[in-house]
Design a protein around this motif. Structure first.
Motif, PDB file in Angstrom:
ATOM      1  N   ARG A 382      30.888  67.965  28.510  1.00 55.50           N
ATOM      2  CA  ARG A 382      30.598  67.759  27.270  1.00 55.50           C
ATOM      3  C   ARG A 382      30.853  66.284  26.650  1.00 55.50           C
ATOM      4  O   ARG A 382      32.153  65.943  26.625  1.00 55.50           O
ATOM      5  N   CYS A 383      29.849  65.845  25.876  1.00 55.25           N
ATOM      6  CA  CYS A 383      30.267  64.438  25.279  1.00 55.25           C
ATOM      7  C   CYS A 383      29.769  64.338  24.112  1.00 55.25           C
ATOM      8  O   CYS A 383      28.501  64.864  23.653  1.00 55.25           O
ATOM      9  N   CYS A 384      30.639  64.020  22.913  1.00 58.07           N
ATOM     10  CA  CYS A 384      30.160  64.025  21.428  1.00 58.07           C
ATOM     11  C   CYS A 384      29.659  62.504  20.979  1.00 58.07           C
ATOM     12  O   CYS A 384      29.128  62.307  19.889  1.00 58.07           O
ATOM     13  N   ARG A 385      30.419  61.541  21.829  1.00 60.86           N
ATOM     14  CA  ARG A 385      30.038  60.047  21.475  1.00 60.86           C
ATOM     15  C   ARG A 385      30.053  59.281  22.673  1.00 60.86           C
ATOM     16  O   ARG A 385      30.761  59.830  23.631  1.00 60.86           O
ATOM     17  N   ALA A 386      29.529  57.956  22.506  1.00 63.21           N
ATOM     18  CA  ALA A 386      29.618  57.392  23.959  1.00 63.21           C
ATOM     19  C   ALA A 386      29.663  55.791  23.466  1.00 63.21           C
ATOM     20  O   ALA A 386      28.967  55.353  22.606  1.00 63.21           O
ATOM     21  N   VAL A 387      30.416  55.146  24.259  1.00 64.60           N
ATOM     22  CA  VAL A 387      30.529  53.619  24.140  1.00 64.60           C
ATOM     23  C   VAL A 387      29.497  53.162  25.275  1.00 64.60           C
ATOM     24  O   VAL A 387      29.856  53.440  26.542  1.00 64.60           O
ATOM     25  N   LEU A 388      28.418  52.524  25.264  1.00 68.61           N
ATOM     26  CA  LEU A 388      27.663  52.105  26.044  1.00 68.61           C
ATOM     27  C   LEU A 388      27.939  50.504  26.371  1.00 68.61           C
ATOM     28  O   LEU A 388      27.535  49.691  25.535  1.00 68.61           O
ATOM     29  N   LEU A 389      28.658  50.313  27.574  1.00 71.55           N
ATOM     30  CA  LEU A 389      28.895  48.964  27.869  1.00 71.55           C
ATOM     31  C   LEU A 389      27.869  48.486  28.809  1.00 71.55           C
ATOM     32  O   LEU A 389      27.564  48.813  29.955  1.00 71.55           O
ATOM     33  N   VAL A 390      27.214  47.309  28.303  1.00 70.53           N
ATOM     34  CA  VAL A 390      26.178  46.771  29.069  1.00 70.53           C
ATOM     35  C   VAL A 390      26.487  45.171  29.579  1.00 70.53           C
ATOM     36  O   VAL A 390      27.482  44.823  29.087  1.00 70.53           O
ATOM     37  N   ARG A 391      25.976  44.925  30.451  1.00 69.51           N
ATOM     38  CA  ARG A 391      26.056  43.409  31.129  1.00 69.51           C
ATOM     39  C   ARG A 391      24.842  43.074  31.662  1.00 69.51           C
ATOM     40  O   ARG A 391      23.826  43.754  32.070  1.00 69.51           O
ATOM     41  N   ASN A 392      24.563  41.823  31.367  1.00 70.08           N
ATOM     42  CA  ASN A 392      23.135  41.087  31.788  1.00 70.08           C
ATOM     43  C   ASN A 392      22.926  41.553  33.241  1.00 70.08           C
ATOM     44  O   ASN A 392      23.684  41.450  34.125  1.00 70.08           O
ATOM     45  N   PRO A 393      21.600  41.879  33.737  1.00 72.73           N
ATOM     46  CA  PRO A 393      21.229  42.765  34.825  1.00 72.73           C
ATOM     47  C   PRO A 393      21.628  41.604  35.967  1.00 72.73           C
ATOM     48  O   PRO A 393      21.730  42.259  37.180  1.00 72.73           O
ATOM     49  N   PHE A 394      21.547  40.404  35.994  1.00 75.95           N
ATOM     50  CA  PHE A 394      21.547  39.534  37.064  1.00 75.95           C
ATOM     51  C   PHE A 394      22.947  39.341  37.452  1.00 75.95           C
ATOM     52  O   PHE A 394      23.144  39.474  38.793  1.00 75.95           O
ATOM     53  N   ASP A 395      24.027  39.202  36.612  1.00 77.97           N
ATOM     54  CA  ASP A 395      25.427  39.396  37.129  1.00 77.97           C
ATOM     55  C   ASP A 395      25.770  40.666  37.662  1.00 77.97           C
ATOM     56  O   ASP A 395      26.567  40.955  38.540  1.00 77.97           O
ATOM     57  N   ALA A 396      25.229  41.821  36.915  1.00 77.32           N
ATOM     58  CA  ALA A 396      25.475  43.187  37.388  1.00 77.32           C
ATOM     59  C   ALA A 396      25.020  43.603  38.680  1.00 77.32           C
ATOM     60  O   ALA A 396      25.869  44.061  39.452  1.00 77.32           O
ATOM     61  N   ILE A 397      23.907  43.331  38.872  1.00 71.67           N
ATOM     62  CA  ILE A 397      23.253  43.592  40.203  1.00 71.67           C
ATOM     63  C   ILE A 397      24.021  42.928  41.388  1.00 71.67           C
ATOM     64  O   ILE A 397      23.977  43.246  42.246  1.00 71.67           O
TER      65      ILE A 397
END
Length: 632
Positions: A382-397
């Protein structure tokens, strides 16, 4: 994409419906981290007594649970060690009694036998080559005696040497060797049995290493200070008097004595040392907030001891697509809060000092990494809050592609392999952009409190971004000076962003992966909803700028964006995945075709492809393809 709840990016962390308990309790700071260090709480008599009794009872129950858990793992290790003394028949009988399947054990046995064969074959091949070259040398010595015979001998020997260079080192010199002889010789090869190490043991090992490094560090510091003191004494005009007031000397001696007592407390366990160090930090912060000056120097952050810590509500999730900086954020969070972060995967990060693998319960951790729905972790939580860490798709992929091709977090594939793998790279990028898009769409549609953080902001302004993350995860209304000082000290002591993480990352930089994508490939990657997600994550103008300007992207407002909650909880690792069968890549087959993996695989697809060449399609590397297809 459905309409998302309205985002907010104000400086103070807002409070919504995400914590456990009533609203008045959520307005307070979490008890387990003593966030009330700014103002000491008054003693309210009976209420304080009840709170102390409740705290003691909870600590006692926690110790009992930990003892039962450690006893369970100890029993497993003892059973496995006993089974290691059994032969094959004994193990089969024991597995049957315990109700354990034998398939995995048999695969490991076959793999060990295959490796043993390879080692023996290499040794035999080396001896064979050595004998051939010795014959060549002898023929060279007798060349002048008999030219005709030497020429014939040289011709035959050169053919043998040529053959030895062409044939793989893993081939046998005697091809007529019987399989029965090999089987009888290797029947006694049995793989060792072992149980998974529990998280408490991993944490104890990590803290022990840190304690040892701390002792070595302060031993070097004492030697350095003594050398400086002697140098000042010798260079002070020969009168032997060192400048400085008596008060300064007294305070320095007092601080050194106090530090020496804290470096390695006697008659305490590692966990007790960690708890005491955290309590000392809280007491010092509280006294300093009251205006008191104390001769106290904190330990360097890389030598401080970590703790597991329970939370009274459901955990907060660190959700990120692979290779988006979650290990960096976890390490910075652990340095700041001295609390272990969890993970719903059993990956290879335990060797990089992230020891909370497979720990997701609120009885141990407060902050849990997950890649769901890109892949499904275990178990559900169960999760009550979330940090959504994103990176631009070109570097991440592109970074994810390097991870899957090399099997490591730090290496890059060679230029030769990259050129040979152009077709596979383009297919992977087109499939993976759909996974990336669906992953972020899933989390943006959740109705729990969500904090959007970008990797590009984290590596440029780590202190300001981590301040928002800590405030959000721990639900702190007023950060005060304590966590701000800890974040600044953590970053200042590490000096370089590469040293803040658990391992040295690949030297890529922001936007440097864009050169790996051709214009045609970028057009193919513009899947349905891709540009909309880019806009929602504030990457809308990314492709309109040259890659050299990506490092100057505007920061998110207040370095993070927080979204209004309308729901208390969600269950992570429940539901459909972003990566369907159409987006999966058979990494084992790809590596084999590129020559990265030379051994024959025994999966169904490899058998079908190689049956005509090999005749029987035998192999002992049964699960190598399946492992590499699914693991990070």
């Amino acid at each position: 994409m459905p309409n998302k709840k309205k985002g907010r990016s104000g400086g103070g962390a807002k409070r919504g419906r995400g914590g456990g308990g009533n609203r008045s309790n959520r307005q307070q700071q979490p008890q387990q981290l003593h966030q009330n260090n700014n103002q000491p709480q008054p003693n309210n008599g009976r209420q304080q007594t009840h709170q102390n009794q409740f705290s003691q009872q909870r600590r006692r129950l926690q110790m009992q649970r930990n003892a039962r858990c450690r006893l369970f793992y100890l029993k497993q290790h003892l059973v496995m060690n006993c089974f290691n003394f059994l032969d094959q028949e004994g193990r089969e009988a024991a597995f049957s009694v315990m109700g354990w399947p034998m398939e995995s054990h048999q695969r490991r046995k076959q793999e060990m036998q295959r490796q043993r064969k390879i080692i023996e074959a290499v040794k035999e091949r080396q001896e064979w080559k050595k004998s051939i070259f010795q014959q060549v040398l002898k023929a060279e010595e007798t060349r002048n005696a008999n030219d005709e015979k030497v020429k014939n001998a040289d011709a035959s020997l050169c053919k043998d040497v040529e053959k030895s260079m062409v044939v793989s080192d893993f081939a046998y010199p005697d091809e007529a060797r019987g399989e029965e002889e090999d089987r009888e010789k290797l029947d006694d090869v049995l793989p060792p049995l072992f149980a998974r190490v529990d998280a408490d043991t991993l944490l104890a090992r990590l803290n022990t290493r840190r304690l040892y490094k701390r002792l070595a560090h302060y031993r070097r510091e004492d030697q350095r200070k003594l050398a400086e003191h002697l140098a000042k004494y010798d260079n002070n005009d020969g009168n032997g008097i060192v400048e400085g007031s008596i008060i300064d000397m007294f305070e320095g001696d007092l601080k050194n004595e106090e530090t020496a007592n804290r470096i390695y407390p006697k008659n305490m366990t590692i966990s007790q040392m960690a708890e005491r160090e955290w309590d000392d930090l809280m007491d010092v912060a509280s006294m300093r907030n009251q205006g008191m000056k104390l001769p106290y120097d904190p330990f360097p952050t890389q030598y401080e001891l970590l703790l597991f810590s329970a939370t009274q509500r459901a955990v907060a999730a660190l959700a990120s697509y692979p290779r988006s900086g979650n290990s960096l954020m976890r390490t910075m969070y652990e340095h700041t809060s001295l609390r272990v972060t969890g993970s719903d995967m059993q990956g290879g990060l335990a060797k990089h000092d992230l020891v909370g693998e497979m720990s997701v319960g609120c009885d141990k951790v407060q902050f849990v990494k997950t890649h769901f729905p890109e892949r499904r972790g275990n178990p559900q939580f169960r999760c009550c809050r979330a940090v959504l860490l994103v990176r631009n798709p070109f570097d991440a992929i592109e970074s994810f592609y390097n991870l899957m091709m090399t099997g490591t977090h730090t290496q890059n594939i060679s230029l030769e392999i990259r050129e040979k793998a152009t077709k596979y790279w383009e297919e992977f990028a087109v499939k993976e952009i759909r996974v990336w898009t669906h992953f972020h769409k899933y989390w943006l549609e959740q109705e729990i409190p969500i904090l959007l953080v970008r990797y590009e902001d984290l590596i440029r302004e780590p202190a300001k971004v981590m301040s928002r993350v800590v405030q959000f995860v721990l639900e702190i209304n007023d950060m005060g000076s304590f966590f701000g000082e800890r974040i600044d000290r953590c970053i200042r002591e590490q000096q370089e962003i590469e040293r803040l993480g658990s391992y040295k990352p690949r030297s890529g930089g922001i936007g440097k992966s864009l050169s790996k994508y051709s214009p045609d490939l970028i057009e193919k990657m513009k899947a349905e909803g891709f540009e909309e997600i880019l806009e929602a994550l504030h990457y809308g103008d990314l492709l309109k700028k040259p890659a050299e300007e990506w490092s100057n992207l505007p920061f998110l407002p207040e370095y993070a964006m927080e979204f209004e909650p309308t729901q208390d909880l969600i269950v992570v690792n429940q539901g459909n995945l972003s990566r369907t069968e159409n987006e999966s890549t058979k990494w084992g087959m790809v590596k084999k075709e590129l020559g990265i993996i030379g051994e024959q695989c025994n999966c169904a697809q490899c058998k079908a492809n190689c049956a005509e060449k090999d005749g029987d399609g035998d192999g002992d590397n049964d699960d190598k393809c399946r492992k590499e297809d699914s693991s990070e």
